[in-house]
Design an enzyme around this catalytic site. Structure first.
Site, PDB file in Angstrom:
ATOM      1  N   GLU A 192       0.841  -1.204   0.000  1.00  0.00           N
ATOM      2  CA  GLU A 192       0.000   0.000   0.000  1.00  0.00           C
ATOM      3  C   GLU A 192       0.869   1.242   0.000  1.00  0.00           C
ATOM      4  OE1 GLU A 192      -2.503  -0.145   3.458  1.00  0.00           O
ATOM      5  OE2 GLU A 192      -3.372  -2.058   2.852  1.00  0.00           O
ATOM      6  N   LYS A 209       2.085   4.639   1.540  1.00  0.00           N
ATOM      7  CA  LYS A 209       2.101   5.169   2.909  1.00  0.00           C
ATOM      8  C   LYS A 209       1.728   6.652   2.819  1.00  0.00           C
ATOM      9  CE  LYS A 209       4.763   5.185   7.142  1.00  0.00           C
ATOM     10  NZ  LYS A 209       4.587   6.595   7.473  1.00  0.00           N
ATOM     11  N   ASP A 233       1.061  10.345   3.706  1.00  0.00           N
ATOM     12  CA  ASP A 233       1.721  11.227   4.671  1.00  0.00           C
ATOM     13  C   ASP A 233       0.706  12.190   5.272  1.00  0.00           C
ATOM     14  OD1 ASP A 233       3.773  12.130   6.152  1.00  0.00           O
ATOM     15  OD2 ASP A 233       4.773  13.225   4.548  1.00  0.00           O
ATOM     16  N   TYR A 243      -7.373   2.348   5.720  1.00  0.00           N
ATOM     17  CA  TYR A 243      -6.490   1.239   5.343  1.00  0.00           C
ATOM     18  C   TYR A 243      -6.409   0.111   6.382  1.00  0.00           C
ATOM     19  CZ  TYR A 243      -3.530   4.439   8.004  1.00  0.00           C
ATOM     20  OH  TYR A 243      -3.040   5.299   8.954  1.00  0.00           O
ATOM     21  N   LYS A 271      10.532   3.268   3.885  1.00  0.00           N
ATOM     22  CA  LYS A 271      10.566   4.738   3.773  1.00  0.00           C
ATOM     23  C   LYS A 271      11.396   5.135   2.554  1.00  0.00           C
ATOM     24  CE  LYS A 271       8.626   6.496   7.604  1.00  0.00           C
ATOM     25  NZ  LYS A 271       9.139   7.411   8.562  1.00  0.00           N
ATOM     26  N   CYS A 312      28.396  27.333  30.292  1.00  0.00           N
ATOM     27  CA  CYS A 312      26.981  27.177  29.931  1.00  0.00           C
ATOM     28  C   CYS A 312      26.484  28.489  29.317  1.00  0.00           C
ATOM     29  CB  CYS A 312      26.158  26.836  31.178  1.00  0.00           C
ATOM     30  SG  CYS A 312      24.386  26.863  30.858  1.00  0.00           S
ATOM     31  N   CYS A 357      23.692  29.853  32.189  1.00  0.00           N
ATOM     32  CA  CYS A 357      24.040  30.263  33.562  1.00  0.00           C
ATOM     33  C   CYS A 357      25.547  30.503  33.736  1.00  0.00           C
ATOM     34  CB  CYS A 357      23.537  29.218  34.562  1.00  0.00           C
ATOM     35  SG  CYS A 357      24.455  27.670  34.468  1.00  0.00           S
ATOM     36  N   CYS A 412      26.220  21.041  31.524  1.00  0.00           N
ATOM     37  CA  CYS A 412      26.180  22.114  32.511  1.00  0.00           C
ATOM     38  C   CYS A 412      25.868  21.411  33.829  1.00  0.00           C
ATOM     39  CB  CYS A 412      25.086  23.125  32.169  1.00  0.00           C
ATOM     40  SG  CYS A 412      24.725  24.214  33.564  1.00  0.00           S
ATOM     41  N   CYS A 428      20.397  25.627  36.904  1.00  0.00           N
ATOM     42  CA  CYS A 428      20.475  26.377  35.639  1.00  0.00           C
ATOM     43  C   CYS A 428      19.057  26.554  35.094  1.00  0.00           C
ATOM     44  CB  CYS A 428      21.338  25.596  34.649  1.00  0.00           C
ATOM     45  SG  CYS A 428      21.284  26.248  32.975  1.00  0.00           S
TER      46      CYS A 428
HETATM   47  S1  IVH Z   1      -1.248   0.485   8.741  1.00  0.00           S
HETATM   48  C1  IVH Z   1      -1.577  -1.656  12.765  1.00  0.00           C
HETATM   49  N1  IVH Z   1      -1.262   1.527   6.334  1.00  0.00           N
HETATM   50  O1  IVH Z   1       1.900   5.433   8.922  1.00  0.00           O
HETATM   51  C2  IVH Z   1      -1.224  -1.004  11.464  1.00  0.00           C
HETATM   52  N2  IVH Z   1      -0.493   2.900   8.110  1.00  0.00           N
HETATM   53  O2  IVH Z   1       4.453   5.207  10.353  1.00  0.00           O
HETATM   54  C3  IVH Z   1      -1.666   0.386  11.356  1.00  0.00           C
HETATM   55  N3  IVH Z   1       0.096   5.184   7.419  1.00  0.00           N
HETATM   56  O3  IVH Z   1       0.581   5.181  12.175  1.00  0.00           O
HETATM   57  C4  IVH Z   1      -1.035   1.200  10.303  1.00  0.00           C
HETATM   58  N4  IVH Z   1      -0.407   4.954   5.288  1.00  0.00           N
HETATM   59  O4  IVH Z   1      -0.631   6.731  10.458  1.00  0.00           O
HETATM   60  C5  IVH Z   1      -0.974   1.731   7.626  1.00  0.00           C
HETATM   61  N5  IVH Z   1      -1.410   2.308   4.152  1.00  0.00           N
HETATM   62  C6  IVH Z   1      -1.121   2.514   5.434  1.00  0.00           C
HETATM   63  C7  IVH Z   1      -0.645   3.760   5.887  1.00  0.00           C
HETATM   64  C8  IVH Z   1      -0.322   3.911   7.252  1.00  0.00           C
HETATM   65  C9  IVH Z   1       0.024   5.790   6.215  1.00  0.00           C
HETATM   66  C10 IVH Z   1       0.569   5.832   8.659  1.00  0.00           C
HETATM   67  C11 IVH Z   1      -0.210   5.510   9.911  1.00  0.00           C
HETATM   68  C12 IVH Z   1       0.789   4.867  10.834  1.00  0.00           C
HETATM   69  C13 IVH Z   1       2.075   5.436  10.316  1.00  0.00           C
HETATM   70  C14 IVH Z   1       3.263   4.577  10.716  1.00  0.00           C
END
Ligand code: IVH
Length: 658
Positions: A107, A109, A111, A216, A304, A398, A401, A416, A421
């Protein structure tokens, strides 16, 4: 009229669904506006017809004074991260070691900001942020403004789903353009803009921000007879949720790698930001068998995208003093946009880091930023030197202080040593009140600094006698009765935090959240911990010399013990509350509500009841545990009397909750 009203709701909902959820409009904007106008007119003339799920009801008119806390029925976990092919293959190997031959779902991810949505009988009754994973905030009013979040599902079922709220790239750019023209601060990236927009007390503002969402995750697919995650996605789509169409079922880790390659190329073309790819095991039984760590499922991980590097100028190096006295040098940079965020500062860790990189002030340096990771200075571009760069010199005193700094044996950092402080004390207070510690909302960095400088709080125990200074607080500029009341009640609430939060909040060097939890679970009461010896602590797996020494040193210090005693006198909880710290006081209790409540609406009280384990029904029966009565109550009151059901008001209800 009723029929036309219902038809209009149906037409508009259908149009909303196609436009916002499926990204595939079925009527023109003009037609849409015409229907909506007609709907508004009917509702104005016949308010008795208004349905809660009418598209006009997405934007409520009440402005909140704060967000209620919500205990998640199941913790909202995060995901582990992998950063390269090797780590992805390792993730696959670990799973195969458990004798699982996985099919994966890949899937995008998204943001944005995680959200949990609760539906009862198909109706959206609560939306909450992740918070610390256990307790989040009630953002129902704001989430209702998101058109791709269904107010009513296609089936009248009870269900909790999780997903991400995001702001599209286009909406983000438009918002920043408007902010620029108004001279308002710009948002750094779409995620920050989404976070800022979802935490508005006035839902009208959230509505203007045009947020969006993808769902998701279904925490309990087996309850719906679903055996795989992919089926769960399909099921949620059928219920009316917006599901990301890029999700793909793949048969091997090699195909996962292909998916990543393909999506990395398409990333820029998407209308929303993604920061990686999520890899999930498809089979639910396999997921259950693999289980969870404290923070994340073992059956999923997030790849990532690699960090982005850019060049900028190192204008200066400034120093900050942490709560333990640790001195950190920070790079002051020419502001530069990296992966959607403007970077102005970057940590330089310590003197050795700067010397190893041979940094000089005035240098051109490369900066790296990966996702939500703190930006880093990677290297100096020596070929860009002009000869005017100034050498770096570590400070000896420092910066706050002016006490002579010290360096402990075998350590790279300077400290420090002055426990009085100001910088150390302020940072200690900030740590104490922070979300992962005592979580005192309204007592953030700026307010602490103001209160500290005014002499209102010097030590942690002073926080709990602020209530005696109410008159002084109200005199302060920028504070009203309401905000002071909110702050004081947040402080009062924090007294009941479980021991591990308090232990972490004390800010004992090397005692992080995890260590605090291990120790709290084992010793159950702060007085037990105060008296343990280093030797005893060393018996605990995960506790080494440094932590054990640090703990015993902390509890030998007279000033620290004075503070702890003051906390005790002020009624702070010293016990480990463990899983019972979750408020489940209403388990098996069924409520009926009648009349108008003064402090919250129906949805809010329903959410409170559910999150404490109870349930809400429409009609009074023998099985009703309590009738909650507000102003202008109806016939349910009489019925409850007849059946001898306990009748309570709002205040009584709050008593039950505590
Ligand atoms: S699954 C128990 N699926 O990424 C599993 N998370 O870095 C729950 N996120 O906290 C998460 N896209 O906020 C899942 N396709 C996706 C996602 C996703 C974005 C976020 C989510 C999670 C964070 C983790």
């Amino acid at each position: 009229m009723q029929k036309r009203y219902d038809d209009l709701i149906k037409i508009i909902k259908e149009a909303d669904y196609h436009y916002h959820t499926l990204d595939n409009p079925i009527i023109t904007d003009q037609e849409y506006d015409k229907y909506l106008k007609e709907l508004y007119k009917i509702e104005e003339e016949h308010p008795e017809l208004i349905r809660e799920t009418s598209p006009t009801q997405r934007v409520g008119s009440t402005v909140l004074t704060g967000f209620n806390k919500v205990h998640h029925q199941k913790p909202m976990l995060s995901l582990s991260n992998v950063f390269n092919e090797k780590e992805i293959l390792l993730f696959d190997q670990k799973i195969k070691k458990e004798k699982i031959n996985p099919t994966y779902v890949c899937e995008l991810k998204i943001d944005g900001i995680a959200v949990s949505l609760i539906y009862q009988k198909g109706l959206l009754i609560q939306a909450a942020t992740r918070g610390d994973g256990i307790v989040g905030e009630d953002i129902t009013n704001n989430v209702k403004t998101i058109k791709s979040v269904p107010l009513r599902l296609t089936k009248n079922i009870d269900i909790t789903v999780r997903g991400e709220i995001y702001m599209s790239k286009k909406v983000f750019e438009d918002l920043n353009k408007t902010n620029l023209s108004k001279g308002i601060n710009l948002f750094q990236n779409p995620r920050n803009a989404a976070a800022g927009s979802i935490r508005q007390l006035d839902a009208k503002i959230t509505n203007e921000r045009k947020l969006n969402n993808f769902i998701y995750h279904l925490p309990n697919p087996l309850d719906y007879g679903l055996k795989t995650h992919f089926e769960a996605l399909k099921f949620m789509k059928e219920l009316g949720f917006k599901i990301n169409d890029e999700s793909q079922l793949v048969g091997s880790i090699e195909e996962v790698l292909e998916f990543i390659k393909k999506q990395s190329k398409l990333r820029d073309k998407l209308s929303y930001e993604i920061d990686g790819i999520v890899i999930k095991i498809n089979d639910i039984q396999d997921q259950i068998n693999l289980g969870y760590t404290a923070k994340s499922p073992k059956w999923a991980t997030a790849y990532k995208f690699p960090a982005i590097e850019v060049l900028t100028k190192l204008n200066d190096i400034v120093f900050t003093v942490g709560r333990t006295g640790k001195i950190t040098p920070n790079a002051v940079l020419d502001p530069v946009l990296v992966a959607g965020s403007t970077i102005r500062r970057a940590t330089l860790h310590n003197e050795d880091f700067i010397n190893d990189k041979k940094l000089k002030i005035g240098d051109i340096v490369s900066i790296r930023k990966a996702g939500d990771v703190i930006p880093e200075v990677v290297e100096v571009k020596t070929n860009r030197r002009t000869g005017f760069e100034k050498p770096f010199k570590m400070i000896k005193q420092c910066p706050i202080c002016h006490t002579k700094l010290v360096k402990y044996e075998n350590q790279v950092d300077f400290y420090c040593p002055n426990s009085d402080c100001d910088a150390r004390k302020i940072n200690n207070l900030i740590h104490f009140t922070s979300r992962k510690a005592m979580n005192i909302e309204g007592l953030g960095e700026n307010i602490i600094e103001i209160f500290y400088n005014l002499g209102l709080i010097t030590n942690i125990s002073d926080i709990y006698i602020l209530k005696d200074q109410k008159e002084t607080l109200i005199e302060l500029e920028g504070f009203g009765y309401k905000s002071i009341d909110n702050l004081l009640s947040a402080i009062e609430n924090s007294k009941s935090r479980s021991l591990e939060k308090l232990l972490f909040a004390l800010g004992i060097p090397h005692v992080g959240e995890k260590t605090a939890l291990i120790i709290a679970k084992k010793y159950l009461h702060l007085d037990e911990i105060i008296n343990i010896s280093t030797e005893e602590l060393l018996q605990i797996p995960d506790i080494g010399n440094i932590i054990a020494e640090s703990l015993t040193t902390y509890f030998k210090n007279k000033d620290n013990l004075i503070q702890i005693n003051k906390l005790r006198e002020n009624g702070l909880n010293f016990n480990y509350l463990g899983s019972t710290s979750l408020n489940k006081s209403l388990v098996n209790k069924t409520f009926v509500i009648t009349g108008t409540l003064s402090s919250m609406n129906r949805d809010e009280i329903t959410a409170k009841i559910i999150s404490a384990g109870g349930s809400v029904t429409d009609n009074v029966s023998k099985r009703t545990s309590y009738l909650i009565v507000g102003d202008n109550f109806g016939s349910k009151y009489q019925k409850a009397k007849e059946l001898d059901i306990p009748i309570i008001n709002e205040d009584d209800f709050f008593q039950l909750l505590t």
